[in-house]
Design a protein around this motif. Structure first.
Motif, PDB file in Angstrom:
ATOM      1  N   PHE A 117       0.816  -1.209   0.000  1.00  0.00           N
ATOM      2  CA  PHE A 117       0.000   0.000   0.000  1.00  0.00           C
ATOM      3  C   PHE A 117       0.851   1.261   0.000  1.00  0.00           C
ATOM      4  O   PHE A 117       2.000   1.250   0.457  1.00  0.00           O
ATOM      5  CB  PHE A 117      -0.892   0.034   1.243  1.00  0.00           C
ATOM      6  N   ASN A 164       0.797   0.634   5.928  1.00  0.00           N
ATOM      7  CA  ASN A 164      -0.142  -0.129   6.755  1.00  0.00           C
ATOM      8  C   ASN A 164       0.520  -1.265   7.515  1.00  0.00           C
ATOM      9  O   ASN A 164      -0.031  -2.349   7.637  1.00  0.00           O
ATOM     10  CB  ASN A 164      -1.295  -0.688   5.898  1.00  0.00           C
ATOM     11  N   LYS A 177      -8.369   2.437   8.630  1.00  0.00           N
ATOM     12  CA  LYS A 177      -8.961   1.463   7.719  1.00  0.00           C
ATOM     13  C   LYS A 177      -7.886   0.637   7.008  1.00  0.00           C
ATOM     14  O   LYS A 177      -8.094  -0.523   6.654  1.00  0.00           O
ATOM     15  CB  LYS A 177      -9.803   2.216   6.673  1.00  0.00           C
ATOM     16  N   GLY A 178      -6.724   1.256   6.814  1.00  0.00           N
ATOM     17  CA  GLY A 178      -5.612   0.564   6.161  1.00  0.00           C
ATOM     18  C   GLY A 178      -5.173  -0.690   6.905  1.00  0.00           C
ATOM     19  O   GLY A 178      -4.664  -1.628   6.306  1.00  0.00           O
ATOM     20  N   GLN A 179      -5.377  -0.706   8.228  1.00  0.00           N
ATOM     21  CA  GLN A 179      -5.010  -1.877   9.018  1.00  0.00           C
ATOM     22  C   GLN A 179      -5.852  -3.085   8.624  1.00  0.00           C
ATOM     23  O   GLN A 179      -5.338  -4.185   8.469  1.00  0.00           O
ATOM     24  CB  GLN A 179      -5.192  -1.567  10.514  1.00  0.00           C
ATOM     25  N   GLU A 201      -7.418  -3.413   5.755  1.00  0.00           N
ATOM     26  CA  GLU A 201      -7.085  -3.764   4.372  1.00  0.00           C
ATOM     27  C   GLU A 201      -5.805  -4.583   4.301  1.00  0.00           C
ATOM     28  O   GLU A 201      -5.726  -5.573   3.571  1.00  0.00           O
ATOM     29  CB  GLU A 201      -6.952  -2.492   3.523  1.00  0.00           C
ATOM     30  N   ALA A 202      -4.802  -4.168   5.093  1.00  0.00           N
ATOM     31  CA  ALA A 202      -3.535  -4.902   5.073  1.00  0.00           C
ATOM     32  C   ALA A 202      -3.747  -6.329   5.579  1.00  0.00           C
ATOM     33  O   ALA A 202      -3.265  -7.293   4.978  1.00  0.00           O
ATOM     34  CB  ALA A 202      -2.495  -4.178   5.928  1.00  0.00           C
ATOM     35  N   ALA A 203      -4.491  -6.468   6.674  1.00  0.00           N
ATOM     36  CA  ALA A 203      -4.707  -7.799   7.245  1.00  0.00           C
ATOM     37  C   ALA A 203      -5.513  -8.681   6.286  1.00  0.00           C
ATOM     38  O   ALA A 203      -5.157  -9.839   6.045  1.00  0.00           O
ATOM     39  CB  ALA A 203      -5.427  -7.682   8.586  1.00  0.00           C
ATOM     40  N   ARG A 204      -6.579  -8.108   5.712  1.00  0.00           N
ATOM     41  CA  ARG A 204      -7.398  -8.900   4.794  1.00  0.00           C
ATOM     42  C   ARG A 204      -6.620  -9.258   3.533  1.00  0.00           C
ATOM     43  O   ARG A 204      -6.770 -10.335   2.977  1.00  0.00           O
ATOM     44  CB  ARG A 204      -8.685  -8.142   4.404  1.00  0.00           C
ATOM     45  N   SER A 205      -5.744  -8.341   3.081  1.00  0.00           N
ATOM     46  CA  SER A 205      -4.986  -8.609   1.859  1.00  0.00           C
ATOM     47  C   SER A 205      -3.989  -9.743   2.072  1.00  0.00           C
ATOM     48  O   SER A 205      -3.528 -10.367   1.123  1.00  0.00           O
ATOM     49  CB  SER A 205      -4.268  -7.355   1.363  1.00  0.00           C
ATOM     50  N   LEU A 224      -6.679 -10.108  16.009  1.00  0.00           N
ATOM     51  CA  LEU A 224      -5.224  -9.945  16.053  1.00  0.00           C
ATOM     52  C   LEU A 224      -4.761  -8.523  15.757  1.00  0.00           C
ATOM     53  O   LEU A 224      -3.709  -8.103  16.222  1.00  0.00           O
ATOM     54  CB  LEU A 224      -4.566 -10.895  15.046  1.00  0.00           C
ATOM     55  N   ILE A 225      -5.533  -7.806  14.956  1.00  0.00           N
ATOM     56  CA  ILE A 225      -5.053  -6.504  14.482  1.00  0.00           C
ATOM     57  C   ILE A 225      -5.865  -5.349  15.055  1.00  0.00           C
ATOM     58  O   ILE A 225      -5.303  -4.389  15.595  1.00  0.00           O
ATOM     59  CB  ILE A 225      -5.090  -6.445  12.937  1.00  0.00           C
ATOM     60  N   GLN A 258      -5.373  -2.743  19.014  1.00  0.00           N
ATOM     61  CA  GLN A 258      -5.132  -1.307  18.842  1.00  0.00           C
ATOM     62  C   GLN A 258      -6.291  -0.485  19.388  1.00  0.00           C
ATOM     63  O   GLN A 258      -6.106   0.615  19.910  1.00  0.00           O
ATOM     64  CB  GLN A 258      -4.930  -0.981  17.358  1.00  0.00           C
TER      65      GLN A 258
END
Lengths: 241, 226
Positions: free
Chosen positions: A83, A87, B124-126, B128-132, B143-144, B148
């Protein structure tokens, strides 16, 4: 490898992608360029379903990912994503960032994942940062960790969403070098970028997008030196100075 | 002044021979018991409500949204009185239990909003990163996001505890004798206004102030790990 047919995406009345047809081969490195709002990031995010296409079909390695019964989580394990804003997980160390997914998904033991992570960190030149937290890293270091994190899942395909746009100019080179290295190793890559020099040097093919359409797609020498479409010419004349 | 203190706090008041300060201490006990158990009940309800609100099915979301909407839209004293005199009237529930249920229900709605806000404050990027990376929605949450979000949630929960402590001062409406009600009883029996009321006020202030102090220490420790 990837077959995209008639891909549409809209948010309410706002159509962002208006029918995209693309075929990306195994091992191909494709750069996607175009002005802001042209839909290039949305196009990339559709490939791992971070955006749900409104219409059209995407096939990866022969499997439709847009079908109703498609297993999205399984698909995403094989498609790495990097990204613009890194992230990274701020509450995890660099090593934990990299090992979290393969270990929680039970693809590797913690020891295997740690080994893999250290190899990857060496590959991106950050072996001494394994136990650091992301907040102590520079932007360029964060992005290299993010690339290592995606690679730890041993993906067949890597997606890059403007990976150098949030970096200080002097950090850009390190990240691009890692990507160049990856391209030479035969990774299939789709890169949304504003780095025209990089797109020209590393890509097998460059796609120019505007207004939700693919306007032109060609090998970099052709597209950059002899663009066929007027819209491509005017865009390139502004960015290549 | 000393006379007034002696009359209202240290002499028998009324026919039952109760001494003012003991009445106040008993009231304080009720206030603390109701606050503590209502907070526990509220936390459980809050987590449950948040989970329901995140569901993709409208018939699971709807009851949770209705609950939060009704609780937030009506005064807590109205909820307490309706619960004790109407909803629980047939069940012969004692006043303290009724108060715990009423304040717990009330607090649960606010706590669910606190948790929701804490989760939404995570970038929101967190997700997205985890799902990706192929993590499921549940794993991403566990976990993510939640580790936080907890940093945003805990300080706000402490605040909710303080608000709740003060709000229990309306227990007298159903005849329960909490700190505030104890002060009122002394006032009505001794015709001394200032001493019993200021005593109550000072105890509330002491409780909230010491809790705020502990909370700020705790928040500083949370910040250190950033």
């Amino acid at each position: 490898m990837i077959n995209i047919t008639n891909l549409h995406k809209s948010y309410g009345d706002n159509a962002v992608l208006k029918g995209i047809n693309e075929h990306i081969r195994q091992g191909e490195v494709v750069s996607v360029i175009g002005p802001s709002g042209s839909g290039k990031s949305t196009f990339l995010r559709c490939i791992n379903l971070l955006e749900k296409p409104t219409q059209g079909d995407i096939e990866i390695e022969g499997q439709s990912i847009t079908a109703k019964d498609a297993c999205v989580d399984k698909l995403r394990q094989k498609v790495g994503m990097v990204f613009q804003n890194f992230n990274l997980f701020p509450h995890k160390t660099v090593l934990q960032n990299i090992t979290l997914a393969p270990v929680s998904l039970k693809l590797m033991t913690q020891a295997e994942a740690d080994n893999k992570a250290l190899t990857l960190l060496t590959q991106v030149g950050l072996q001494d940062k394994a136990n650091a937290y992301p907040s102590s890293l520079s932007g360029g270091q964060k992005q290299r960790v993010a690339i290592a994190r995606a690679l730890a899942m041993e993906p067949d395909l890597m997606l890059f969403d403007e990976p150098t746009s949030a970096l200080d100019p002097e950090m850009v080179g390190d990240v691009l070098d890692v990507m160049k290295d990856l391209a030479q190793k035969g990774m299939t890559m789709v890169i949304v970028t504003h780095e025209m020099g990089f797109a020209r040097d590393v890509s097998d093919r460059v796609i120019f997008m505007d207004g939700g359409y693919v306007v032109e797609s060609n090998i970099p020498e052709e597209l950059f030196t002899r663009p066929k479409e007027a819209r491509t010419q005017s865009f390139l004349s502004k960015v290549l100075r | 002044m000393l006379e007034a203190i002696n009359t209202s706090l240290f002499s028998p008041i009324g026919d039952d021979g109760m001494i003012g300060i003991l009445l106040i201490l008993n009231g304080l006990k009720v206030t603390l018991i109701v606050t503590f158990f209502a907070m526990l009940l509220g936390a459980v309800l809050g987590v449950g409500t948040t989970l329901m609100k995140m569901s993709s099915k409208w018939y699971i979301r709807f009851p949770a949204e209705l609950y939060v909407g009704v609780i937030r839209g009506t005064p807590v004293v109205v909820q307490l009185v309706i619960l004790y005199f109407i909803v629980l009237a047939a069940l012969d529930v004692d006043k303290i239990t009724a108060a715990i249920i009423a304040f717990g229900l009330n607090s649960g709605a606010y706590i669910s909003e606190i948790i929701r806000a804490g989760i939404q404050a995570v970038d929101k990027g967190q997700t997205e990163a985890a799902r990706s990376l192929g993590l499921s929605q549940a794993m991403t949450m566990k976990l993510i996001i939640l580790p936080q979000a907890i940093k945003n949630i805990l300080p706000a929960l402490g605040n909710e505890f303080i608000v709740l402590l003060k709000e229990t001062a309306v227990i007298g409406f159903i005849g329960g004798v909490d700190l505030m009600r104890a002060g009122e009883i002394i006032r009505s029996r001794t015709f001394e206004d200032s001493i019993p009321l200021f005593t109550c006020a000072l105890i509330y202030l002491f409780l909230t102030y010491s809790f705020t102090f502990m909370l700020s220490k705790f928040e500083k420790r949370l910040k250190q790990s950033d």
